[in-house]
Design a protein around this motif. Structure first.
Motif, PDB file in Angstrom:
ATOM      1  N   ALA A   1     -10.114   4.599  -1.828  1.00 32.76           N
ATOM      2  CA  ALA A   1      -8.966   4.339  -0.950  1.00 32.76           C
ATOM      3  C   ALA A   1      -9.453   4.169   0.490  1.00 32.76           C
ATOM      4  CB  ALA A   1      -7.981   5.496  -1.032  1.00 32.76           C
ATOM      5  N   ILE A   2      -8.557   3.729   1.367  1.00 32.01           N
ATOM      6  CA  ILE A   2      -8.908   3.539   2.774  1.00 32.01           C
ATOM      7  C   ILE A   2      -8.508   4.791   3.553  1.00 32.01           C
ATOM      8  CG2 ILE A   2      -8.458   2.165   4.850  1.00 32.01           C
ATOM      9  CD1 ILE A   2      -7.943  -0.214   3.003  1.00 32.01           C
ATOM     10  N   GLY A   3      -9.447   5.361   4.298  1.00 31.84           N
ATOM     11  CA  GLY A   3      -9.171   6.589   5.036  1.00 31.84           C
ATOM     12  C   GLY A   3      -8.617   6.333   6.421  1.00 31.84           C
ATOM     13  N   ILE A   4      -7.647   7.148   6.803  1.00 32.56           N
ATOM     14  CA  ILE A   4      -7.093   7.149   8.156  1.00 32.56           C
ATOM     15  C   ILE A   4      -7.209   8.582   8.657  1.00 32.56           C
ATOM     16  CG2 ILE A   4      -4.983   6.915   9.543  1.00 32.56           C
ATOM     17  CD1 ILE A   4      -4.054   4.766   7.586  1.00 32.56           C
ATOM     18  N   GLY A   5      -7.746   8.768   9.864  1.00 32.49           N
ATOM     19  CA  GLY A   5      -7.912  10.117  10.387  1.00 32.49           C
ATOM     20  C   GLY A   5      -6.815  10.493  11.370  1.00 32.49           C
TER      21      GLY A   5
ATOM     22  N   PRO B   1       0.824  -1.219   0.000  1.00 31.81           N
ATOM     23  CA  PRO B   1       0.000   0.000   0.000  1.00 31.81           C
ATOM     24  C   PRO B   1       0.856   1.266   0.000  1.00 31.81           C
ATOM     25  CG  PRO B   1      -0.034  -1.047   2.162  1.00 31.81           C
ATOM     26  CD  PRO B   1       0.743  -1.955   1.265  1.00 31.81           C
ATOM     27  N   ALA B   2       0.306   2.295  -0.641  1.00 33.63           N
ATOM     28  CA  ALA B   2       0.965   3.609  -0.643  1.00 33.63           C
ATOM     29  C   ALA B   2       0.217   4.529   0.319  1.00 33.63           C
ATOM     30  CB  ALA B   2       0.938   4.190  -2.045  1.00 33.63           C
TER      31      ALA B   2
ATOM     32  N   GLY C   1     -15.878   7.689   8.083  1.00 38.47           N
ATOM     33  CA  GLY C   1     -15.324   6.540   7.377  1.00 38.47           C
ATOM     34  C   GLY C   1     -13.869   6.220   7.657  1.00 38.47           C
ATOM     35  N   ALA C   2     -13.260   6.873   8.642  1.00 40.57           N
ATOM     36  CA  ALA C   2     -11.858   6.560   8.948  1.00 40.57           C
ATOM     37  C   ALA C   2     -11.753   5.143   9.504  1.00 40.57           C
ATOM     38  CB  ALA C   2     -11.290   7.555   9.956  1.00 40.57           C
ATOM     39  N   TYR C   3     -10.845   4.361   8.936  1.00 38.66           N
ATOM     40  CA  TYR C   3     -10.622   3.009   9.446  1.00 38.66           C
ATOM     41  C   TYR C   3      -9.999   3.065  10.839  1.00 38.66           C
ATOM     42  CZ  TYR C   3      -7.928  -1.171  10.315  1.00 38.66           C
ATOM     43  OH  TYR C   3      -7.374  -2.254  10.928  1.00 38.66           O
ATOM     44  N   ARG C   4      -9.054   3.981  11.023  1.00 35.59           N
ATOM     45  CA  ARG C   4      -8.430   4.211  12.322  1.00 35.59           C
ATOM     46  C   ARG C   4      -8.246   5.708  12.497  1.00 35.59           C
ATOM     47  NH1 ARG C   4      -8.157   0.786  16.279  1.00 35.59           N
ATOM     48  NH2 ARG C   4      -6.081   1.402  16.985  1.00 35.59           N
ATOM     49  N   VAL C   5      -8.190   6.169  13.748  1.00 36.22           N
ATOM     50  CA  VAL C   5      -7.920   7.579  14.016  1.00 36.22           C
ATOM     51  C   VAL C   5      -6.732   7.678  14.969  1.00 36.22           C
ATOM     52  CG1 VAL C   5      -8.822   9.717  15.037  1.00 36.22           C
ATOM     53  CG2 VAL C   5     -10.322   8.268  13.654  1.00 36.22           C
ATOM     54  N   TYR C   6      -5.752   8.502  14.587  1.00 33.98           N
ATOM     55  CA  TYR C   6      -4.572   8.727  15.420  1.00 33.98           C
ATOM     56  C   TYR C   6      -4.554  10.182  15.884  1.00 33.98           C
ATOM     57  CZ  TYR C   6      -3.307   4.211  13.631  1.00 33.98           C
ATOM     58  OH  TYR C   6      -3.332   2.871  13.335  1.00 33.98           O
ATOM     59  N   ALA C   7      -3.793  10.446  16.944  1.00 34.25           N
ATOM     60  CA  ALA C   7      -3.715  11.829  17.445  1.00 34.25           C
ATOM     61  C   ALA C   7      -3.037  12.719  16.409  1.00 34.25           C
ATOM     62  CB  ALA C   7      -2.957  11.878  18.772  1.00 34.25           C
TER      63      ALA C   7
ATOM     64  N   PRO D   1      -5.711   3.464  -6.506  1.00 30.36           N
ATOM     65  CA  PRO D   1      -6.211   4.049  -5.255  1.00 30.36           C
ATOM     66  C   PRO D   1      -6.654   3.000  -4.239  1.00 30.36           C
ATOM     67  CG  PRO D   1      -7.091   5.235  -7.132  1.00 30.36           C
ATOM     68  CD  PRO D   1      -6.345   4.059  -7.698  1.00 30.36           C
ATOM     69  N   GLN D   2      -7.174   1.858  -4.711  1.00 34.17           N
ATOM     70  CA  GLN D   2      -7.629   0.851  -3.756  1.00 34.17           C
ATOM     71  C   GLN D   2      -6.471   0.261  -2.937  1.00 34.17           C
ATOM     72  OE1 GLN D   2      -8.566  -1.973  -7.273  1.00 34.17           O
ATOM     73  NE2 GLN D   2      -8.664  -3.292  -5.428  1.00 34.17           N
ATOM     74  N   HIS D   3      -5.272   0.492  -3.409  1.00 31.77           N
ATOM     75  CA  HIS D   3      -4.099   0.047  -2.651  1.00 31.77           C
ATOM     76  C   HIS D   3      -3.421   1.211  -1.956  1.00 31.77           C
ATOM     77  CE1 HIS D   3      -4.670  -3.882  -4.267  1.00 31.77           C
ATOM     78  NE2 HIS D   3      -4.507  -3.485  -5.505  1.00 31.77           N
ATOM     79  N   ALA D   4      -4.209   2.228  -1.648  1.00 31.10           N
ATOM     80  CA  ALA D   4      -3.623   3.391  -0.964  1.00 31.10           C
ATOM     81  C   ALA D   4      -4.387   3.706   0.317  1.00 31.10           C
ATOM     82  CB  ALA D   4      -3.643   4.613  -1.885  1.00 31.10           C
ATOM     83  N   PHE D   5      -3.665   4.226   1.302  1.00 32.89           N
ATOM     84  CA  PHE D   5      -4.273   4.823   2.489  1.00 32.89           C
ATOM     85  C   PHE D   5      -4.268   6.331   2.300  1.00 32.89           C
ATOM     86  CE2 PHE D   5      -2.403   0.963   4.514  1.00 32.89           C
ATOM     87  CZ  PHE D   5      -3.568   0.420   5.029  1.00 32.89           C
ATOM     88  N   VAL D   6      -5.398   6.956   2.561  1.00 33.00           N
ATOM     89  CA  VAL D   6      -5.464   8.419   2.569  1.00 33.00           C
ATOM     90  C   VAL D   6      -5.424   8.860   4.025  1.00 33.00           C
ATOM     91  CG1 VAL D   6      -7.110  10.325   2.341  1.00 33.00           C
ATOM     92  CG2 VAL D   6      -6.632   8.829   0.379  1.00 33.00           C
ATOM     93  N   VAL D   7      -4.491   9.732   4.370  1.00 36.19           N
ATOM     94  CA  VAL D   7      -4.375  10.216   5.746  1.00 36.19           C
ATOM     95  C   VAL D   7      -4.781  11.683   5.772  1.00 36.19           C
ATOM     96  CG1 VAL D   7      -2.869  10.491   7.757  1.00 36.19           C
ATOM     97  CG2 VAL D   7      -2.443   8.624   6.109  1.00 36.19           C
ATOM     98  N   GLY D   8      -5.820  11.994   6.556  1.00 37.90           N
ATOM     99  CA  GLY D   8      -6.288  13.378   6.596  1.00 37.90           C
ATOM    100  C   GLY D   8      -6.929  13.720   7.924  1.00 37.90           C
TER     101      GLY D   8
END
Lengths: 237, 237
Positions: free
Chosen positions: B190-194, B13-14, B209-215, B169-176
């Motif tokens: 893509a898979i969202g990460i918050g 994944p990218a 829709g975030a799969y995981r949320v980080y600080a 895109p399906q092999h990417a994580f979007v971090v926002g």
């Protein structure tokens, strides 16, 4: 024919309002003021972490800060921080505006003879300028940090505000924009109502115990029937 | 003995990163800049409403604004607003800092040969100064507003960033940090990460829709094993 049920009628509920982010649009100015104060001690804290602590007691704010930065601050440093925050905030106080509907909501409650008071973690020196902005007299019912032993999320401010109005906290709604208000409301035994105008999201306020969440005071005023206040919204009159 | 299962191995994944609030601590400066720009047209909008729209396209921002204020703006007004926002932001750019762990996270991905790019709703003129701040060369992979037809929450920026890296895109994580990033991630497939470093709460990012949320990026770097990236955290090396 059924006899009328016998019970003790509850008193009309009162409203206890947080100030910053709930009645006046001052949260971001407080954030900027804390950031500027902290930078005087070369403390760089991410801005969102400052934002999430607005409305809690300054002492707890500084403890949380020490934990996250690993710094040790002297009593002198802490006093300097609080003073610098006050000065930086007052320097920007001109850009603070009442939130939409705040003055109208308080006026409507007064007109309907629903008791209300303001309960803020801020000091009188920074909070008093909000009264004129909201169209209130200088002796409007307000409890500030200087008048209680502990600020939010301790319940003292709301307990003192309820006492000022002569109502039991269980017959009061606490209206606030932060999770600290809602925790203090629970500890006081009052019912919490959230407003999103301080920057917290609906979900976070609900999870912290808000019975209902409104966008801002105008939204609460328009839908006050949802919390059982009759005849408050202008259109419902 | 069981024969090895036969399947096409997926590519590694990218990572596609939003910039403001995700890699650099610039959201509150953008909020202040928009507020100052709007006040030039005598538009008073509650600050939290501005905050919640940071990261979405300027055009959508202005539409939402028009809806809420009931104002009509000429094309000239809108161009002035965008220019005023840019000037006010650049005037404060000195106070913008990288978020904790941002430079380290990108460096660790590069070292592990995990592809990554930045995809921002900002214009190159305001975004390029972030590269040096993050310890990146001027030709680091970045897609800006100037390079696509639509900004977030349209998926164009993330689709273009994935294409730039040559990944699906399906092999990417979007971090926002914002719900606009997460909607754009879903629309891109893509898979969202918050990350919470832009001021949105965990619950809101999860519901978007975030799969995981980080600080913040430091927290993501420390727990990158949770999204299946092996050997990234310094302690896990």
């Amino acid at each position: 024919m059924t006899a009328p049920a016998s019970y003790e009628a509850p008193p009309a509920p009162a409203f206890l309002f947080d100030l910053d982010g709930t009645l006046i649009d001052s949260v971001y100015q407080h954030v900027i003021a804390w950031r500027a104060a902290l930078s005087r001690l070369d403390i760089d804290l991410s801005v969102w972490r400052i934002h999430r602590r607005i409305g809690m007691s300054g002492g707890l704010f500084v403890s949380a800060l020490l934990r996250e930065t690993g710094r040790t601050l002297s009593g002198e440093d802490i006093a300097m921080l609080q003073e610098a925050h006050r000065d930086e905030y007052l320097a920007q106080a001109d850009s603070v505006r009442p939130l939409p509907g705040a003055a109208e909501l308080l006026a409507a409650l007064t007109e309907r003879k629903v008791a209300w008071a303001i309960a803020t973690s801020g000091y009188r020196a920074t909070a008093h300028h909000a009264l004129a902005m909201l169209g209130l007299p200088a002796d409007a019912p307000m409890v500030t940090r200087d008048m209680v032993a502990h600020a939010k999320p301790d319940p003292d401010l709301f307990l003192a505000a309820a006492a000022l109005l002569g109502v039991e906290p269980q017959h009061a709604f606490v209206v606030g924009d932060s999770v600290w208000d809602l925790l203090a409301a629970r500890r006081a035994g009052a019912i919490g109502i959230g407003v999103m105008s301080g920057g917290y999201g609906r979900e976070e306020l609900e999870r912290a115990g808000a019975y209902r969440v409104y966008a801002d005071p105008a939204d609460l005023l328009a839908r006050a029937d949802e919390v059982g206040v009759r005849g408050l919204a202008p259109s419902a009159a």
